[in-house]
Scaffold this active site. Structure first.
Site, PDB file in Angstrom:
ATOM      1  N   CYS A   1      12.398  -1.463  -4.011  1.00 37.90           N
ATOM      2  CA  CYS A   1      12.579  -2.744  -4.673  1.00 37.90           C
ATOM      3  C   CYS A   1      11.772  -3.776  -3.915  1.00 37.90           C
ATOM      4  CB  CYS A   1      14.043  -3.190  -4.636  1.00 37.90           C
ATOM      5  SG  CYS A   1      15.149  -2.152  -5.604  1.00 37.90           S
TER       6      CYS A   1
ATOM      7  N   GLY B   1       8.699  -2.029  -7.807  1.00 33.61           N
ATOM      8  CA  GLY B   1       9.730  -1.692  -8.775  1.00 33.61           C
ATOM      9  C   GLY B   1       9.342  -2.180 -10.152  1.00 33.61           C
TER      10      GLY B   1
ATOM     11  N   ASN C   1      16.769  -4.824  -1.097  1.00 29.66           N
ATOM     12  CA  ASN C   1      15.862  -3.673  -1.016  1.00 29.66           C
ATOM     13  C   ASN C   1      16.426  -2.740   0.045  1.00 29.66           C
ATOM     14  OD1 ASN C   1      12.554  -3.216   0.428  1.00 29.66           O
ATOM     15  ND2 ASN C   1      13.709  -1.859  -0.883  1.00 29.66           N
ATOM     16  N   GLY C   2      16.595  -1.473  -0.315  1.00 25.93           N
ATOM     17  CA  GLY C   2      17.099  -0.505   0.653  1.00 25.93           C
ATOM     18  C   GLY C   2      18.214   0.320   0.059  1.00 25.93           C
TER      19      GLY C   2
ATOM     20  N   CYS D   1       9.742   2.119   8.341  1.00 22.37           N
ATOM     21  CA  CYS D   1       9.412   3.255   7.465  1.00 22.37           C
ATOM     22  C   CYS D   1       7.901   3.517   7.477  1.00 22.37           C
ATOM     23  CB  CYS D   1       9.867   2.936   6.044  1.00 22.37           C
ATOM     24  SG  CYS D   1       9.265   4.110   4.819  1.00 22.37           S
TER      25      CYS D   1
ATOM     26  N   TYR E   1       1.955   4.555   1.803  1.00 20.88           N
ATOM     27  CA  TYR E   1       1.960   4.557   0.343  1.00 20.88           C
ATOM     28  C   TYR E   1       2.585   3.339  -0.321  1.00 20.88           C
ATOM     29  CZ  TYR E   1       3.476   5.992  -4.348  1.00 20.88           C
ATOM     30  OH  TYR E   1       3.726   6.031  -5.687  1.00 20.88           O
TER      31      TYR E   1
ATOM     32  N   SER F   1      -3.506   5.066  -4.818  1.00 21.28           N
ATOM     33  CA  SER F   1      -2.932   5.065  -3.473  1.00 21.28           C
ATOM     34  C   SER F   1      -3.746   5.888  -2.478  1.00 21.28           C
ATOM     35  CB  SER F   1      -1.490   5.553  -3.510  1.00 21.28           C
ATOM     36  OG  SER F   1      -1.437   6.818  -4.130  1.00 21.28           O
TER      37      SER F   1
ATOM     38  N   ASP G   1      -5.205  12.462  -1.248  1.00 19.91           N
ATOM     39  CA  ASP G   1      -3.997  11.817  -1.782  1.00 19.91           C
ATOM     40  C   ASP G   1      -3.088  11.446  -0.609  1.00 19.91           C
ATOM     41  OD1 ASP G   1      -2.271  10.763  -3.618  1.00 19.91           O
ATOM     42  OD2 ASP G   1      -1.870  12.646  -4.669  1.00 19.91           O
ATOM     43  N   ASP G   2      -2.073  10.620  -0.898  1.00 17.76           N
ATOM     44  CA  ASP G   2      -1.216  10.139   0.195  1.00 17.76           C
ATOM     45  C   ASP G   2      -0.067  11.067   0.519  1.00 17.76           C
ATOM     46  OD1 ASP G   2       1.101   9.229  -1.633  1.00 17.76           O
ATOM     47  OD2 ASP G   2      -0.681   8.274  -2.468  1.00 17.76           O
TER      48      ASP G   2
ATOM     49  N   CYS H   1      15.179  11.266   2.103  1.00 13.94           N
ATOM     50  CA  CYS H   1      15.256   9.885   2.592  1.00 13.94           C
ATOM     51  C   CYS H   1      16.572   9.283   2.104  1.00 13.94           C
ATOM     52  CB  CYS H   1      14.099   9.053   2.058  1.00 13.94           C
ATOM     53  SG  CYS H   1      14.268   7.306   2.515  1.00 13.94           S
TER      54      CYS H   1
ATOM     55  N   CYS I   1      10.400   5.051  11.665  1.00 11.86           N
ATOM     56  CA  CYS I   1      11.217   6.061  11.001  1.00 11.86           C
ATOM     57  C   CYS I   1      10.268   7.097  10.428  1.00 11.86           C
ATOM     58  CB  CYS I   1      12.058   5.467   9.872  1.00 11.86           C
ATOM     59  SG  CYS I   1      12.990   6.753   8.986  1.00 11.86           S
TER      60      CYS I   1
ATOM     61  N   CYS J   1      11.901  11.661   7.119  1.00 10.42           N
ATOM     62  CA  CYS J   1      11.602  12.603   6.038  1.00 10.42           C
ATOM     63  C   CYS J   1      10.543  13.626   6.475  1.00 10.42           C
ATOM     64  CB  CYS J   1      11.172  11.862   4.776  1.00 10.42           C
ATOM     65  SG  CYS J   1       9.838  10.705   5.050  1.00 10.42           S
TER      66      CYS J   1
HETATM   67 FE1  SF4 Z   1      10.537   5.979   5.116  1.00 13.23          FE
HETATM   68 FE2  SF4 Z   1      10.792   8.630   5.267  1.00 13.23          FE
HETATM   69 FE3  SF4 Z   1      12.274   7.019   6.857  1.00 13.23          FE
HETATM   70 FE4  SF4 Z   1      12.722   7.139   4.192  1.00 13.23          FE
HETATM   71  S1  SF4 Z   1      13.006   8.787   5.707  1.00 13.23           S
HETATM   72  S2  SF4 Z   1      12.623   5.293   5.466  1.00 13.23           S
HETATM   73  S3  SF4 Z   1      10.616   7.386   3.360  1.00 13.23           S
HETATM   74  S4  SF4 Z   1      10.024   7.284   6.839  1.00 13.23           S
END
Ligand code: SF4
Length: 506
Positions: A34, A61, A135-136, A269, A275, A316, A378-379, A415, A466, A469
């Site tokens: 978002c 979004g 957002n989140g 993130c 991306y 992207s 690609d990303d 995620c 982070c 994922c």
């Molecule tokens: Fe970003 Fe991956 Fe962490 Fe989700 S898990 S916040 S997509 S780095």
């Protein structure tokens, strides 16, 4: 609050055939979460600025959009399903007076794509009407919703954002700042939130600062937004980012700050850089396009190949492809043309034509591809089905070899922080090796950026990122997977009938 007429929305056609969001194509990309925005514009009308700012955040979004405004006493509000351009026109904007605004664009990561879940959420509070844009993703929203329902609080939608709004409105606190602080101490997960109440705009961010939130100014107008590109559109400049665990208060006197939570391990993130964010955004003092170009350069160093052309998957993959071409010396070419006028709600006329979903969105350039060995950049790869279709498309247009290069490491884990991959079953790399994925997508070779290469490109310490994922190292506790999806707050009783049903006014 305004009491404008109910909207007769020509897009509200609940009896239409199933809306096919590109079948595999849309399910096979990571979805932005978002975008949020707040404006304090002195004596200028805030709605036109919020409107422009939401255009800048539209990539975050496309399911719904909304703006709430205030003159410090009254609140006006409009939201609807679809793009900013579909939800707002000049008339709508002129019906939103006041010099304070919050705005939102939504992709649903918790709660269905339906009008009741569009934002800003607007509810009564002890400090007057309160509008909230989020957002989140919270990971403990179900428990707080249940607690509020037990106290008799009624909910109109199924989002974690409404839970946050109601927690603030029902907090045992004498001021809105203390109510927000009380709420921040109880909610867990990723959140960047903008609230309009009592003649002020307040913004706050979780203690890990997972999702972006920045402050900007034009000199007389203060702004807060998910991405700094929104400030550019409004003639402003970034001032700084909201700190982890910080609450900022914007009013006619400028900016105040309260450090509510002790900052925890910062965990920005990485996919914002790879991306989600717009290339013209600056995150943690790093321009996103320049960062993506570095991703491509390192990708070329890690996975070189003999080839004739580098082709990005638009849009992207464009910056990373530029970096790959620079570092490898292989010319960059346009080999896929993106149709920019096909929205997410493309309606397939006939099930027999579904396989053409990718062709509607991307068309290969035979004159560029014929007889060429192609590096396709690609990303990310989510499920792999779209990558396979693009590889086949390039071969059928004459490419003699297709070498796929991905400017992120494989996505192996869910995620829980606002990206729609809460089920590992969707992720091809959760169970398949790189060689198996290569075979699945039919490429001659496949190379992913390494995690160390990613950190090198971002120029940030790994303990400030982070990457859950990619490596499963979540910065917070994580919920039982089954509870974490977008419908975690929906029971059969709550689940809405008929998504995509027009606009409302408050
Ligand atoms: Fe970003 Fe991956 Fe962490 Fe989700 S898990 S916040 S997509 S780095």
């Amino acid at each position: 609050m305004s009491a404008t007429r109910p909207t007769e929305d020509p897009r509200a056609r609940p009896s239409e055939p199933e809306i096919d969001t590109f079948s595999s194509v849309e399910a096979d990309v990571l979805h932005e979460e978002c975008g949020v925005l707040g404006i304090v514009s002195g004596d200028l009308p805030a709605a036109p600025m919020a409107h422009l700012g939401l255009y800048a955040l539209q990539h975050r979004g496309q399911e719904s959009a909304g703006i709430a405004t205030s003159d410090g006493v009254h609140m006006w509000h409009h939201r609807g399903m679809g793009l900013v351009s579909q939800v707002f026109d000049a008339d709508r904007i002129s019906q939103l007076p006041g010099s304070l605004a919050v705005g939102h664009v939504r992709y649903s990561t918790m709660g269905s794509a339906q009008l009741a879940n569009a934002q800003p959420i607007v509810i009564p509070s002890p400090w007057g009407m309160l509008a909230l844009a989020h957002n989140g993703n919270l990971i403990n929203a179900p428990q707080w919703r249940a607690a509020l329902e037990a106290e008799g609080v009624e909910f109109t939608g199924t989002t974690d954002s409404e839970v946050i709004a109601q927690m603030i409105a029902h907090a045992p606190a004498p001021s809105v700042e203390e109510a927000i602080a009380h709420t921040m101490r109880r909610i867990e997960g990723a959140y960047t939130i903008v609230v309009l109440v009592g003649g002020r705009v307040l913004g706050f961010r979780d203690a890990h600062a997972i999702r972006p939130l920045a402050i900007g100014t034009t000199g007389h107008t203060w702004m807060i937004a998910s991405e700094s590109c929104a400030f550019d559109h409004l003639g402003g400049v970034p001032v700084r980012e909201v700190d982890p665990g910080e609450l900022v208060i914007l009013d006619a006197n400028g900016l105040q700050s309260i450090q509510v939570l002790s900052p925890l391990r910062v965990a920005h993130c990485v996919f914002e850089y790879i991306y989600f964010a717009r290339p013209d955004t600056v995150l943690a003092d790093r321009n996103v396009h320049v960062t993506r170009r570095r991703l491509g350069r390192i990708l070329a160093r890690e996975h070189p190949v003999q080839a004739d052309v580098v082709i990005p998957v638009p849009d992207s993959g464009a910056s990373a492809a530029m970096g790959y071409a620079e570092a490898s010396g292989i010319p960059l070419e346009v080999g896929l043309i993106k149709n920019r006028y096909v929205g997410r709600t493309f309606i397939q006329p006939d099930p027999a034509l579904r396989d053409f979903g990718v062709r509607v969105k991307l068309n290969p350039l035979r004159d560029v591809l014929e007889g060429r060995r192609v590096v396709l950049v690609d990303d990310s790869i989510v499920r792999g089905t779209t990558s396979g279709k693009i590889v086949r498309m390039l071969r059928s247009s004459g490419a003699t070899e297709v070498h796929v290069r991905i400017s992120s490491p494989p996505i192996r884990y869910s995620c829980y922080y606002g990206i729609d991959t809460s089920s590992r079953g969707q992720l091809v790399a959760a169970t398949a090796s790189v060689e198996e994925i290569r075979e699945l997508i039919g490429a001659d070779s496949l190379g992913y950026l390494s995690q160390s290469g990613l950190v090198e490109a971002l120029q940030l310490a790994p303990d400030r990122l982070c990457m859950a994922c990619l490596d499963g190292a979540y910065p917070t506790t994580v919920p039982v997977e089954a509870l974490a999806g977008r419908h975690a707050l929906e029971t059969s009783r709550r689940r809405p009938e008929g998504a995509l049903t027009g606009a409302d006014d408050v």
